[in-house]
Design a protein around this motif. Structure first.
Motif, mmCIF file in Angstrom:
data_model
loop_
_atom_site.group_PDB
_atom_site.id
_atom_site.type_symbol
_atom_site.label_atom_id
_atom_site.label_comp_id
_atom_site.label_asym_id
_atom_site.label_seq_id
_atom_site.Cartn_x
_atom_site.Cartn_y
_atom_site.Cartn_z
ATOM 1 N N GLY A 190 33.083 35.126 31.193
ATOM 2 C CA GLY A 190 32.965 36.444 30.543
ATOM 3 C C GLY A 190 33.538 37.573 31.609
ATOM 4 N N TYR A 191 33.635 37.024 32.530
ATOM 5 C CA TYR A 191 33.811 37.741 33.838
ATOM 6 C C TYR A 191 35.745 38.399 33.690
ATOM 7 C CZ TYR A 191 29.864 35.950 36.322
ATOM 8 O OH TYR A 191 28.871 36.111 36.705
ATOM 9 N N TYR A 192 36.285 39.243 32.515
ATOM 10 C CA TYR A 192 37.694 39.850 31.954
ATOM 11 C C TYR A 192 37.869 40.594 32.980
ATOM 12 C CZ TYR A 192 35.590 38.508 28.011
ATOM 13 O OH TYR A 192 34.824 37.285 27.004
ATOM 14 N N VAL A 193 37.970 41.742 34.151
ATOM 15 C CA VAL A 193 38.163 42.142 34.657
ATOM 16 C C VAL A 193 38.357 41.337 35.969
ATOM 17 C CG1 VAL A 193 37.407 44.006 37.021
ATOM 18 C CG2 VAL A 193 37.130 44.123 35.055
ATOM 19 N N LEU A 194 37.565 40.313 36.610
ATOM 20 C CA LEU A 194 38.193 39.486 37.205
ATOM 21 C C LEU A 194 39.419 38.689 37.790
ATOM 22 C CD1 LEU A 194 37.247 38.834 40.230
ATOM 23 C CD2 LEU A 194 35.795 36.813 38.802
ATOM 24 N N ILE A 195 39.309 38.416 36.010
ATOM 25 C CA ILE A 195 40.258 36.819 35.334
ATOM 26 C C ILE A 195 41.737 37.977 36.261
ATOM 27 C CG2 ILE A 195 42.073 36.908 33.292
ATOM 28 C CD1 ILE A 195 39.399 36.746 31.881
ATOM 29 N N LEU A 196 41.709 39.157 36.632
ATOM 30 C CA LEU A 196 42.650 40.109 36.761
ATOM 31 C C LEU A 196 43.499 39.203 38.345
ATOM 32 C CD1 LEU A 196 43.351 43.538 35.452
ATOM 33 C CD2 LEU A 196 44.359 41.719 34.310
ATOM 34 N N ALA A 197 42.774 39.024 39.494
ATOM 35 C CA ALA A 197 42.300 38.692 40.544
ATOM 36 C C ALA A 197 43.684 37.863 40.769
ATOM 37 C CB ALA A 197 40.956 39.175 40.577
ATOM 38 N N TYR A 198 43.635 36.402 39.937
ATOM 39 C CA TYR A 198 43.490 35.659 40.100
ATOM 40 C C TYR A 198 44.912 35.054 39.252
ATOM 41 C CZ TYR A 198 39.249 34.150 42.041
ATOM 42 O OH TYR A 198 37.871 34.137 42.917
ATOM 43 N N VAL A 199 45.276 36.103 38.038
ATOM 44 C CA VAL A 199 46.530 36.165 36.841
ATOM 45 C C VAL A 199 48.122 35.807 37.896
ATOM 46 C CG1 VAL A 199 47.654 37.101 35.518
ATOM 47 C CG2 VAL A 199 45.856 37.026 34.735
ATOM 48 N N PRO A 200 47.622 36.818 38.848
ATOM 49 C CA PRO A 200 49.020 36.805 39.917
ATOM 50 C C PRO A 200 49.181 34.821 40.264
ATOM 51 C CG PRO A 200 47.397 38.438 40.110
ATOM 52 C CD PRO A 200 46.790 37.742 39.308
#
Length: 239
Positions: A190-200
């Motif tokens: 549920g760490y939805y903000v953190l996902i953005l750190a790894y998507v790239p």
């Protein structure tokens, strides 16, 4: 006299990012200054020290290792007088450094295990940085290390699939599966903000595989990706 600097440009991100996250997630303190000076020059000293193990231009490398190591000693005196428990972080790093020495002696610095060892060492630096500001090693400190390890492992796998192991399908699948597992795990927590750190990282691992890109462009791409990771992870830890 031209300074002798490490040639692994990606290691600079590993040196800085966990440390900066540790400072930002804790309370910035004056002790962070000598800690960073010692950390910075320890990294500089490590390169010629490991090169000296290879018995090539040993006098030159030992000279630079000594030059770089002097600020480390001075910084460590200040740090240990402030809190002797910082020596425990050095003890944690020692086994990984011994692994680096072994691979340097075998002229196999590009081995994956050697890379993983270096990643763990730098991530411990993030815990030490957090401890300097917070005075304890809690869940946030461990998270800084884990998030850094996951990010830089992904970077190591990606770079290998683009350069030295670009014709090895095993590394392709290791890289792809690893990146997907990291993303799925973060999503499940549920760490939805953190996902953005790894998507790239996930996008470039899949999209760029098999494409011909110069080493310089790969390096620039990884620097940009590291900046994104730092910013978003900092926001996540601060929330």
């Amino acid at each position: 006299m031209k300074p002798l600097l490490p040639k692994q440009h990606g290691a600079w991100a590993m040196l800085l990012i966990p440390f900066v996250l540790g400072v930002g997630a804790s309370q910035p303190s004056w002790i962070h200054i000598p800690l960073f000076i010692g950390w910075f020059f320890l990294y500089l000293a490590t390169y010629p020290a490991l090169m000296a193990v290879k018995k090539k231009n040993r006098v030159l490398y030992l000279k630079w290792a000594t030059i770089y190591f002097m600020p480390v000693v001075l910084s460590m005196i200040v740090i240990l007088l402030y809190n002797y428990r910082f020596i425990y972080f050095g003890a944690l790093m020692l086994p990984f450094f011994l692994i680096n020495i072994y691979f340097a002696s075998k002229n196999k610095e590009r081995a994956l295990i050697n890379d993983i060892s270096a990643i763990f060492t730098f991530s411990i630096g993030g815990i030490a940085s957090y401890y300097a500001g917070n005075g304890s090693v809690d869940g946030i400190a461990i998270m800084i290390a884990i998030l850094s390890i996951l990010f830089f492992l992904g970077s190591a796998f990606f770079v290998k699939t683009m350069i030295r192991e670009k014709k090895n399908p095993i590394y392709k699948w290791i890289s792809w599966i690893f990146h997907l597992c990291v993303l799925i795990t973060i999503l499940s927590l549920g760490y939805y903000v953190l996902i953005l750190a790894y998507v790239p990282s996930v996008i470039r691992a899949f999209y760029l595989y098999g494409k011909t890109i110069s080493i310089m462009k790969i390096g620039i791409l990884e620097i940009g990706n590291s900046v994104i990771f730092l910013i978003i992870t900092f926001i996540f830890l601060s929330s």
